[in-house]
Structures are given as structure tokens and as C-alpha cells.
Design an enzyme around this catalytic site. Structure first.
Site, PDB file in Angstrom:
ATOM      1  N   ASP A 315       0.800  -1.222   0.000  1.00  0.00           N
ATOM      2  CA  ASP A 315       0.000   0.000   0.000  1.00  0.00           C
ATOM      3  C   ASP A 315       0.833   1.272   0.000  1.00  0.00           C
ATOM      4  O   ASP A 315       0.326   2.334  -0.360  1.00  0.00           O
ATOM      5  CB  ASP A 315      -0.958  -0.007   1.187  1.00  0.00           C
ATOM      6  CG  ASP A 315      -2.135  -0.940   0.962  1.00  0.00           C
ATOM      7  OD1 ASP A 315      -2.473  -1.186  -0.206  1.00  0.00           O
ATOM      8  OD2 ASP A 315      -2.712  -1.423   1.934  1.00  0.00           O
ATOM      9  N   TYR A 398      -9.772  -0.502   2.324  1.00  0.00           N
ATOM     10  CA  TYR A 398      -9.272  -0.425   3.695  1.00  0.00           C
ATOM     11  C   TYR A 398      -8.874   0.998   4.065  1.00  0.00           C
ATOM     12  O   TYR A 398      -8.429   1.781   3.215  1.00  0.00           O
ATOM     13  CB  TYR A 398      -8.067  -1.349   3.888  1.00  0.00           C
ATOM     14  CG  TYR A 398      -8.431  -2.691   4.483  1.00  0.00           C
ATOM     15  CD1 TYR A 398      -8.702  -2.824   5.843  1.00  0.00           C
ATOM     16  CD2 TYR A 398      -8.516  -3.826   3.688  1.00  0.00           C
ATOM     17  CE1 TYR A 398      -9.037  -4.050   6.399  1.00  0.00           C
ATOM     18  CE2 TYR A 398      -8.849  -5.065   4.231  1.00  0.00           C
ATOM     19  CZ  TYR A 398      -9.112  -5.170   5.582  1.00  0.00           C
ATOM     20  OH  TYR A 398      -9.448  -6.377   6.137  1.00  0.00           O
TER      21      TYR A 398
END
Length: 709
Positions: A315, A398
């Protein structure tokens, strides 16, 4: 960052011209650097900017800096030509108004690696997939032709699998979700077994995989007021007030709080960075950490289906955490008397983007700091407090919060919070699957991990440090343990660069100590790293993801400091064949027994999703500690005020209107006023005469850590 605005309940440090070499990039600096690139003929109509990052000056330059000196400001621009797929790194020296370095990114040469994605590439992928005849046919085969225009296309980093038609190309994979209406949560409607792989440079589909007849889950995933129902009326407000204001001070990027001093930084890739963290001990500022951040994380999935076998999101390296940071809001993300720092980022065209209120800083009460009750005497108790510095980033489904906590006793805690929406696939209701758990009828979420990696450039009392691995150890019965009760601890010096694994059954910690300073008992001053010791990467060691996410195979790594070694998985983890980052850094096995060293720590959960995680997941939090271990000569928080003497709400005041009730409480009794039965119990326990005067305590000077100058 000297421009501060004040409004009710908050203060904000806005991005202005820098005043220190470690200040985050100002918008004007990003513009100036881009102008230099354009002036030198390095840009075209198809030039885009996956990355704009500060290049920090060498440590000796930063340490020698005084106001008025050259700030040594440099910026690294990664420029992608979207027409050719070629990327070039440029380092622009703002002080010299010139390009200092130019280097082509070898994305087409093994081990490959691509810069992070552009925002516009997600839109491009949507258009390519939606116009693909094979994708349209797969949707029609499922009876989903009414969703061709409204389906949500989810483009995601593809991982690496050594396929000839993918290597060296700028690739992305797309999965498909349905939306019943505009505000519908598409995460509830995954189209199973349909995957599109495409080439972003050529704007074409490489392949469409279609291998499932599983019906798409159509149950609701919405969680707004129309679904949740009326708000509870039973829960009452909590108000956090600090009538005298906060205990911290802010000047530019520099913060001081109860003996701690540090600088707040921010960049597009790492997000929040803390630098030059020191603690005041008497009149001395003692260094603890030169630079700390969480520069990478990997989210590997344990499911073998077409939709998910390839998923292992980096990420930070693939999407950039700071670039996806939230603007935080008072009363929602942060509660109390807040100081915000704006965050510096950029758009696809290399223009500056300011993220308002990206970093939140405030104080929190944190239960008991220390407490003791001598029988027959009023308890001694102090409240713990911590300073919180945090930001949140949203990457797809998320949301991640990153928190740094500083405590009154010199402890530092790093925490990552995960929330948002779990990634799902459709399935047959009631079926038992080995890699997915059913969280709603017909909706399955795969087992996965969130493995964060913190980079800790520590300097415990200076930049000449060592690391000892400390384990608890049993002692066999015998001459050294005649009664069988003995146990001890062992210390093993980490002599060369390597990765180490936690062992909770041995209580394993790592002690980072000074080679040049001793405490008052003659031992080196140290901090200890205390790990949660949760599972590391569970993928097979021979897998592609294990090669790319090697940092996640160990809890703690120790490396020699080199200024270019910043990224746990390497500079370009996107589509990288593996072996980058920490495996490269330790390959020469340099000595770390002394000198300037860096610790890297991997932490985070292995998540088997549960029904309670749907439709939106309550926060899960994971952390590690840096605790002083002989760094101070004794408890440095002895001089924290006793708030019980500060009026209403103190620990020895009663809500009862009866003064007699308060007087009768053992908690609020001094030795002279203790109830007779308490004095009697104390006399029986100690053999002392309860009427005898106690000897005055021996007075010794208190340490000054925590006293604001």
C-alpha cells in the site's frame, strides 16, 4: 510551516516556505522544481508524475544547520512518459536551480519494478475494461448485461508471476463489482471468477479470465443511517477540555512536549515522519531517534481463486500512503484540544496538492502512570498521559491509521489501526472453504495479513549503537539451580546485518544501546524494542510474494545506516520480481556492532474475517513499544503533578454530599488520620507502635525529565 491559524478547539500549521532542512515540501518548492524540469526540456504532453518526494540532506548537514544557513532543498521527481511507459528519476537541486541527477528506471529489465500508479490510470483501466468485448461477454453469460454501464471496475496492482506477456510492461488487474444504485456499497456484490489483466501503456487488454458460475452476492453492504436505524439515545457525550490549553508547543515543524522534542514531517509515499526525536534530561537534550516512519506494508491474501491468488498489495510502494491521506476532522478523527499539520502531496501532473489537516496531534489521558498504597496511608498515584501524533490513509476498501504515542515515562509506542471494508468474494451459502470465511449468507472474505514495517533510525545517546537480542531462559536443576526455581535471561549481540524473529515463549526483546554512555550503575544506556510477536508472512518461502515481501518474513532487521536505504521492499515493489529492499541491504553482511545503525520492525495482524467485520469493520489495532531500559537513572516520571490536589474531580474527592464519607475513606486518610482498625492492622503487620512518629523520608533530587523549560 510557520503559518498557524486558530479556531475553536483546534490549531493548524499550514504549509509555507520551509525554515529547516527536514520540513516537508512546500507547494512553492514543488512548483519551482517542476519549472526547472520544464525549462530543461524534460517534459512533454504525455509526461506524468507518479512520485514527487523530498531528498533529505546528509545527517551531518542537518545537525550542523543553524537558522539562516542554506536549507539544502532537493526534490526527486519520477516522470513517466505514458506514451512509451518509460520512467526517469530526476533530482532537482532548488538551491542551485538545476537538475542534479537524471536516471532511467529499468522497468523493462529484470528484476523490473514500476513506479506507483497515477490516479488517472484507475480511470483509464475502467474505460479499457468496460469497452472490452470479452468482459462484456462474460457479464452477459452471467445474466448481468444490465450492469455493463453501472458495474464498478476495481483496478489493482497485479503482483509478479514471471509471465512472458506481463514482464516489463505497465500492468494492472481489474475485478468487477455490481452497484444496485448510485450510493450502493459495491463491495457487497463481487462478480466471482472474472479477472481482466491489461497493459496501461498500450491501453489494451492482455487477457480475460472467466471461470465461475457462482451467483453474485446481492445482499446489502450498506451501513448508513437508513440501514443502521435510529441512533442510540442511551450513550452520553464525552467532552475533553483543557482549560489552560495543551502542554505542547509548536514552532514551525518542531514540537516540544514534556521533555520530548521532535519534528513533524510528511511526504506522499510514507505519510507521517518524525525526525530528530530527543528527550530532555536536566539541561541536556539526549537523542533517541533521528528518523522514524512506517514506509511499507504488504497485504497478502491466502485464497487461491482467480480473483484473489495474485493479491499482495504494497500500500505504500504501489499506491503511496501519504498521497491517499485523509483530511481529519475535529470531533470525528481526533478529540480534545487539537493541533493539525497540513500534508504535502502532488497530482499526476506534478502540481502541488495540500491535504488540509492531514496530521492530528493531541494529548490523551491514559489511565495510571504509577501508584502505591502503604497500609494506613493515602495512596500515591499519578495519571499517565500521552501525546498522540497520527494520520489516516484510505487505499481502496481499507482505511489505515498510523499513530505515534509519546508517554510521560519516556516510552514510545507505534500503532497501526485497520478499519474500512473487508475484501469479499461471492460463494455458495453454507459451504465450508479452506481459505475464506463466510461473513454473510453467500458472501465470503479471504484470510489475509496486514504486515506493516516501521523504519527506526535510532540514535540512543548518539550514533554509535549496538543491538542485543535478549531472551528469558530456564535454568536446569542442578548446582546452579538447586531448588529448581531459578530462571534468568541471556543476551546475544547482533554482530552483522540480519533479520530476526520474535519468540514470545522466550519473551524476546531487542535492546538498542549506546557504546559511549553509561548510566549511574555503570551500564550502557538503552531502549528496548518490545514486539507483539504475531505471525510473520505465511506464504510459502518459494512463492513470488515471499520474494517481493521478504521484509515481512522477519520481525526485526538490523542494518548499517546508508542514506539511500529507505524502503523495506525496495524502491519499486510494483511488479518487481523480488529480492529488493532489506534482502539487498543485508547482502554484504556489514558489521552492526557499533556505529550508525537502523532497526526495521514488522508488525500487524493475520485476519480471519468474522461476521462482525461486516458491513464495516471495527478498528483492529497492532503495535510495538520502544521502552527506556537504563536510559534514565530511575523512574523519570516522579515529578508529575498530583492532580488529586487540583480541585473537583481529584482522586480523593467524593460525589457524596457527606464530608464524613470522605473522611472515612482509607484512600483519603493520612497516616495520622487513619481509622483505628487500619492503624491496628498496620501495627500487627509491622510490629510498630501506631502512635510513634514516622521517620521523615530521605530527600533526594528528582530527575528533571518532563519539566518544560
Amino acid at each position: 510551516m510557520a503559518d498557524v491559524t486558530h479556531t475553536h478547539g483546534k490549531r493548524v500549521s499550514h504549509l509555507t516556505e520551509p525554515t529547516h532542512p527536514l520540513d516537508q515540501l512546500a507547494p512553492s518548492e514543488i512548483e519551482r522544481g517542476r519549472v526547472i524540469l520544464e525549462r530543461e526540456g524534460k517534459l512533454s504532453e504525455t509526461s506524468r508524475f507518479p512520485s514527487v518526494m523530498p531528498v533529505e540532506p546528509p545527517k551531518d548537514v542537518v545537525r550542523a544547520f543553524t537558522p539562516g544557513n542554506d536549507l539544502h532543498r532537493r526534490i526527486e521527481y519520477i516522470v513517466l512518459d505514458t506514451a512509451t511507459g518509460i520512467s526517469v528519476e530526476y533530482i532537482v537541486n532548488l538551491s542551485e536551480d538545476a537538475i542534479e541527477r537524471e536516471r532511467r528506471v529499468d522497468s523493462d529489465v529484470r528484476p523490473y519494478g514500476q513506479p506507483t500508479y497515477l490516479f488517472e490510470e484507475f480511470e483509464q483501466a475502467d474505460q479499457i475494461v468496460r469497452s472490452c468485448p470479452a468482459w462484456q461477454a462474460a457479464m452477459r453469460r452471467r445474466g448481468l448485461e444490465d450492469h455493463l454501464d453501472t458495474a464498478f471496475i476495481g483496478p489493482l496492482a497485479p503482483g509478479f508471476f514471471a509471465r512472458d506477456d506481463e514482464q516489463g510492461r505497465r500492468v494492472i488487474r481489474s475485478v468487477t463489482f455490481l452497484k444496485e444504485f448510485e450510493t450502493d456499497s459495491h463491495w457487497a456484490h463481487p462478480v466471482e471468477g472474472l479477472l481482466v489483466t491489461l497493459d496501461l501503456t498500450k491501453g489494451e487488454v492482455i487477457r480475460v479470465e472467466d471461470d465461475s458460475d457462482t451467483p453474485t452476492h446481492m445482499g446489502s453492504g450498506n451501513y448508513g443511517p437508513d440501514v443502521a436505524g435510529p441512533d442510540r439515545e442511551s450513550i452520553k457525550p464525552i467532552e475533553i477540555t483543557q482549560p489552560e490549553g495543551p502542554s505542547f508547543t509548536v514552532e514551525g515543524s518542531k514540537v516540544e512536549w514534556e521533555g520530548f522534542s521532535f519534528r513533524v514531517g510528511f511526504n506522499a509515499r510514507e505519510g507521517l515522519v518524525l525526525s530528530q526525536l530527543t528527550v530532555k534530561d536536566g539541561d541536556e537534550e539526549r537523542p533517541i531517534m533521528y528518523r522514524g516512519s512506517v514506509p511499507e506494508m504488504v497485504v497478502p491474501y491466502g485464497d487461491t481463486s482467480i480473483n484473489r491468488y495474485w493479491i499482495s498489495y504494497f500500500d505504500a510502494g504501489e499506491y503511496y500512503l501519504g498521497k491517499n491521506a485523509n483530511s481529519l476532522a475535529l470531533g470525528c478523527d481526533c478529540l480534545g484540544v487539537i493541533h493539525y499539520f497540513d500534508g504535502s502531496s502532488h497530482d499526476d501532473h506534478g502540481r502541488p496538492v495540500t491535504i488540509p489537516q492531514a496530521v492530528c496531534m493531541h494529548e490523551e489521558d491514559y489511565s495510571i502512570l504509577w501508584k502505591h498504597t502503604e497500609l494506613g496511608h493515602q495512596p500515591d498515584v499519578r495519571r499517565q498521559r500521552r501525546l498522540v501524533i497520527s494520520y489516516f490513509a484510505t487505499v481502496g476498501n481499507y482505511d489505515y491509521g498510523f499513530y505515534w504515542y509519546l508517554y510521560l515515562d519516556g516510552t514510545i509506542e507505534v500503532e497501526a489501526k485497520a478499519t474500512g471494508i473487508v475484501y469479499n468474494g461471492s460463494g455458495i451459502p453454507g459451504e465450508i472453504e479452506p481459505h475464506r470465511s463466510e461473513i454473510a449468507p453467500g458472501l465470503f472474505s479471504p484470510v489475509h495479513q496486514h504486515l506493516f514495517c516501521a523504519r527506526l533510525d535510532l540514535e540512543i545517546d548518539g550514533a554509535d549503537n549496538y543491538v542485543d537480542e535478549v531472551d528469558l531462559a530456564q535454568v536446569p536443576m542442578g548446582e546452579a539451580n538447586p531448588y529448581g526455581n531459578a530462571f534468568t535471561w541471556t543476551k546475544t549481540r547482533i554482530e552483522t546485518e540480519q533479520g530476526r524473529t520474535a519468540d514470545n515463549l522466550k519473551g524476546r526483546t531487542w535492546h538498542i544501546g549506546s557504546n559511549s554512555r553509561r548510566n549511574h550503575i555503570g551500564k550502557p544506556t538503552e531502549y528496548q524494542l518490545v514486539s507483539e510477536g504475531l505471525p510473520t508472512l505465511l506464504a510459502d518461502p518459494d512463492s513470488f510474494v515471499a520474494a517481493r515481501a521478504a521484509f515481512a518474513s522477519k520481525h526485526t532487521w538490523v542494518t548499517k545506516y546508508h542514506e539511500e536505504e529507505l524502503w523495506p521492499a525496495g524502491r519499486y515493489p510494483n511488479q518487481h520480481a523480488g529480492g529488493g529492499g532489506l534482502p539487498e541491504y543485508i547482502a554484504d553482511a556489514e558489521s552492526v556492532d557499533g556505529g550508525d545503525i537502523v532497526l526495521w520492525h514488522t508488525f500487524g495482524p493475520t485476519h480471519i474475517p468474522r461476521p462482525e467485520d461486516w458491513p464495516i469493520m471495527p478498528v483492529d489495532a497492532y503495535h510495538f513499544w520502544l521502552k527506556p531500559y537504563g536510559f534514565f537513572d530511575r523512574n523519570p516520571a516522579l515529578n508529575i503533578p498530583d492532580w488529586s490536589t487540583r480541585g473537583a474531580g481529584g482522586c480523593c474527592e467524593s460525589n457524596s454530599p457527606s464530608d464524613a464519607d470522605v473522611a472515612a475513606s482509607p484512600c483519603c486518610s493520612s497516616g495520622a488520620d487513619a481509622p483505628a482498625e487500619v492503624e491496628s492492622m498496620e501495627a500487627q503487620h509491622t510490629g510498630a507502635n501506631p502512635s510513634a512518629a514516622a521517620a521523615p523520608p530521605q530527600e533526594t533530587p528528582l530527575p528533571r525529565f518532563g519539566v518544560r523549560s
